[in-house]
Design an enzyme around this catalytic site. Sequence first.
Site, PDB file in Angstrom:
ATOM      1  N   CYS A 189      -3.296   1.322   5.776  1.00 50.42           N
ATOM      2  CA  CYS A 189      -2.644   0.222   6.493  1.00 50.42           C
ATOM      3  C   CYS A 189      -3.670  -0.616   7.232  1.00 50.42           C
ATOM      4  O   CYS A 189      -4.493  -0.087   7.977  1.00 50.42           O
ATOM      5  CB  CYS A 189      -1.618   0.765   7.481  1.00 50.42           C
ATOM      6  SG  CYS A 189      -0.816  -0.530   8.458  1.00 50.42           S
ATOM      7  N   GLU A 228       2.754 -10.883  14.962  1.00 50.24           N
ATOM      8  CA  GLU A 228       3.311 -11.514  13.777  1.00 50.24           C
ATOM      9  C   GLU A 228       4.696 -10.980  13.486  1.00 50.24           C
ATOM     10  O   GLU A 228       5.051  -9.858  13.834  1.00 50.24           O
ATOM     11  CB  GLU A 228       2.382 -11.290  12.587  1.00 50.24           C
ATOM     12  CG  GLU A 228       1.173 -12.175  12.732  1.00 50.24           C
ATOM     13  CD  GLU A 228       0.271 -12.176  11.529  1.00 50.24           C
ATOM     14  OE1 GLU A 228      -0.590 -13.058  11.476  1.00 50.24           O
ATOM     15  OE2 GLU A 228       0.415 -11.318  10.652  1.00 50.24           O
ATOM     16  N   CYS A 234      -1.962  -1.105  16.722  1.00 51.64           N
ATOM     17  CA  CYS A 234      -1.357   0.198  16.468  1.00 51.64           C
ATOM     18  C   CYS A 234      -2.388   1.291  16.721  1.00 51.64           C
ATOM     19  O   CYS A 234      -3.570   1.071  16.527  1.00 51.64           O
ATOM     20  CB  CYS A 234      -0.874   0.268  15.015  1.00 51.64           C
ATOM     21  SG  CYS A 234       0.220   1.660  14.683  1.00 51.64           S
ATOM     22  N   CYS A 276      11.415  -8.880   9.987  1.00 49.18           N
ATOM     23  CA  CYS A 276      10.556  -7.725  10.232  1.00 49.18           C
ATOM     24  C   CYS A 276       9.830  -7.961  11.556  1.00 49.18           C
ATOM     25  O   CYS A 276       9.030  -8.882  11.671  1.00 49.18           O
ATOM     26  CB  CYS A 276       9.579  -7.619   9.063  1.00 49.18           C
ATOM     27  SG  CYS A 276       8.367  -6.324   9.246  1.00 49.18           S
ATOM     28  N   CYS A 288      -3.346   4.934  10.044  1.00 49.14           N
ATOM     29  CA  CYS A 288      -3.007   5.307   8.666  1.00 49.14           C
ATOM     30  C   CYS A 288      -4.046   4.635   7.774  1.00 49.14           C
ATOM     31  O   CYS A 288      -4.324   3.443   7.934  1.00 49.14           O
ATOM     32  CB  CYS A 288      -1.598   4.840   8.301  1.00 49.14           C
ATOM     33  SG  CYS A 288      -0.333   5.553   9.370  1.00 49.14           S
ATOM     34  N   CYS A 310       3.705  -5.748   3.688  1.00 55.91           N
ATOM     35  CA  CYS A 310       3.504  -4.544   4.514  1.00 55.91           C
ATOM     36  C   CYS A 310       2.028  -4.254   4.703  1.00 55.91           C
ATOM     37  O   CYS A 310       1.264  -4.243   3.750  1.00 55.91           O
ATOM     38  CB  CYS A 310       4.082  -3.307   3.826  1.00 55.91           C
ATOM     39  SG  CYS A 310       5.795  -3.391   3.460  1.00 55.91           S
TER      40      CYS A 310
HETATM   41  N1  SAH Z   1       4.552   2.429  12.278  1.00 56.23           N
HETATM   42  C1  SAH Z   1       5.780   2.304  11.551  1.00 56.23           C
HETATM   43  C2  SAH Z   1       6.189   0.876  11.228  1.00 56.23           C
HETATM   44  C3  SAH Z   1       5.154  -0.084  10.650  1.00 56.23           C
HETATM   45  S1  SAH Z   1       4.597   0.063   8.977  1.00 56.23           S
HETATM   46  C4  SAH Z   1       5.744   3.151  10.323  1.00 56.23           C
HETATM   47  O1  SAH Z   1       4.693   3.719  10.018  1.00 56.23           O
HETATM   48  O2  SAH Z   1       6.765   3.304   9.675  1.00 56.23           O
HETATM   49  C5  SAH Z   1       5.842  -0.480   7.898  1.00 56.23           C
HETATM   50  C6  SAH Z   1       5.682   0.136   6.487  1.00 56.23           C
HETATM   51  O3  SAH Z   1       4.626  -0.505   5.733  1.00 56.23           O
HETATM   52  C7  SAH Z   1       5.322   1.603   6.541  1.00 56.23           C
HETATM   53  O4  SAH Z   1       6.075   2.330   5.609  1.00 56.23           O
HETATM   54  C8  SAH Z   1       3.864   1.568   6.140  1.00 56.23           C
HETATM   55  O5  SAH Z   1       3.482   2.822   5.673  1.00 56.23           O
HETATM   56  C9  SAH Z   1       3.848   0.478   5.099  1.00 56.23           C
HETATM   57  N2  SAH Z   1       2.503  -0.035   4.798  1.00 56.23           N
HETATM   58  C10 SAH Z   1       1.457  -0.120   5.632  1.00 56.23           C
HETATM   59  N3  SAH Z   1       0.368  -0.641   5.006  1.00 56.23           N
HETATM   60  C11 SAH Z   1       0.744  -0.903   3.742  1.00 56.23           C
HETATM   61  C12 SAH Z   1       0.073  -1.490   2.625  1.00 56.23           C
HETATM   62  N4  SAH Z   1      -1.189  -1.893   2.691  1.00 56.23           N
HETATM   63  N5  SAH Z   1       0.774  -1.633   1.485  1.00 56.23           N
HETATM   64  C13 SAH Z   1       2.075  -1.252   1.413  1.00 56.23           C
HETATM   65  N6  SAH Z   1       2.749  -0.718   2.445  1.00 56.23           N
HETATM   66  C14 SAH Z   1       2.106  -0.531   3.591  1.00 56.23           C
END
Ligand code: SAH
Length: 404
Positions: free
Chosen positions: A152, A125, A145, A138, A149, A385
Site C-alpha cells: 500500500c 484525499e 497511516c 471513499c 502494509c 486503492c
Molecule cells: N486501513 C484500512 C482502510 C484503507 S485501505 C484497511 O486496511 O482496510 C483500503 C483497501 O485498499 C484495503 O483493502 C487495502 O488493502 C487496499 N489496498 C491498499 N493498497 C492497494 C494497492 N496498491 N492496490 C490494491 N489495493 C490496495
Amino acid sequence: MQTPVADISAVAATAADPAAKPAAAPRSLVGLTRAGLAEALRAIGVPEREIRMRAGQLWHWIYHHGVSDFSAMLNIAKGLRAILAQHYTLERPEIVAEQVSKDGTRKWLLRMPAAKPEEKGAEVECVYIPESDRGTLCVSSQVGCTLTCTFCHTGTQKLVRNLTTQEIVAQVVVARDRLGDFPGGTPPDDGIVPHGEGVRAVSNIVFMGMGEPLYNFDNVKDALGVLSDGEGLSLSKRRITVSTAGVVPQIAPLGDESGAMLAISLHATNDELRNKLVPLNKKYPIKELMEACRTYPGVSNARRITFEYVMLKGVNDSPAEARALVKLLKGIPAKINLIPFNPWPGTTYECSDWETIEKFSDIVFNAGYASPVRTPRGRDILAACGQLKSETEKLRARARLASE
Ligand code: SAH
C-alpha cells in the site's frame, strides 16, 4: 474531537465581551455532532430551554438542505442568524484539486479549515466512484497511516494525525455539494454523468481512503452517527462500510456501537505471508481475526462481511490459496472482493495476470461466494486503492521543481 472546549470557550469569552477579538478562527459548524451543535449554541448564550430545538433546526439546514449561508435558515430568527454568522461559519473543506477520470471517478484533494488562523488545515484525499445503481464515496479517517502494509502506497507515509469527527463528516458534505446532491443542487457541468438516473449521487460510503479507521475509533463512530441520522444526511448503515486491516479489539465495539458494515483487508490465508503483507497481523493473527468476524454483532447472510484480497503476482494468487481462502471463511457470512493490485512508483509487487485472477475467482465462485473482481477505477488519476495522497504530494513537488 478537535479541542472543542478551547474553541468554544474562546467564542464564549467573545460573546460576553463583544469588544474582544476571537482568539481562534471562526469555527465551522459543518460536520459537528448534535452535541457539538448544542455546545456551539450554548457558547453564544442561547438559553438552555431552546438548545435542543435550535440544534435540531441547525442540523436540518446543514445536513438535510446542505445550506452554506446562515441567511437561508428561514425558521431561525434574524437576530440569532446574525449572531451565528458573527461567531461561526458554514465553511466546508476546500477542494484544492479535482481530477476526473475517463470512467467518471473523481478524486479530490481537500484542505480542512484550519483551527487557528496561522495554521494550515490538514489535507486528505477523497474519491467518488459512480456506478449505474449507486455512487460510492471513499473517505479518509487519518492523515497518512501507521500500518505499513507493504503493498500500500499510503502505508509508506507516516501518520500525521487522526481526523476529527467533523473532518470526516465534512468530506461527505463537500462531495454532495460538488455533485449537486443536496436539494436544488447542480451537478458538475463537465458533461460526465455522475451516476445512474434517479440514484442519489452519494448513496454509499466506504472508509477505505487513507488511514486505519479502527485506530480512530471514537471519531469514526461519531461520524457514522452523523452520516446515518435520518433527519440529516440519511445514509443507511447498510450502505456504510468500515474497512480494517484487522484491529481485532475494536471489531465487536464497531458492530455494537455503530451497526456499520464490516470489511476486512485479508490478502493472505496464512500468518507467515500475512505478517509480511499486513504487519499488524503479528499483533492480531488470522485465527483471532476470524473469530472476531464470526462473532461480529449483527452479521448474517443478509449482512455479510466483505473480505478484500489484493491480487499480487506470484505472492498470494495460486489456486491452492484460493482453496485455502474458501476453507478459512467457512461458516462466516462473507463476500469476497478480489482487488487487482494497483502499482505505484517504487513498489516491487506486480498485479496478477487476468488469467490467474479469473482462475482464482472461479474457485471462490464455485464454492458459493459472490466474488466480483473489483474493476480498478480511476487508475488514470491515481485514485485507485492504495494510491492516495503520496502521488499528489509528488506531483506537487514536481510542479514546484518545474516552476523553480
Ligand atoms: N486501513 C484500512 C482502510 C484503507 S485501505 C484497511 O486496511 O482496510 C483500503 C483497501 O485498499 C484495503 O483493502 C487495502 O488493502 C487496499 N489496498 C491498499 N493498497 C492497494 C494497492 N496498491 N492496490 C490494491 N489495493 C490496495
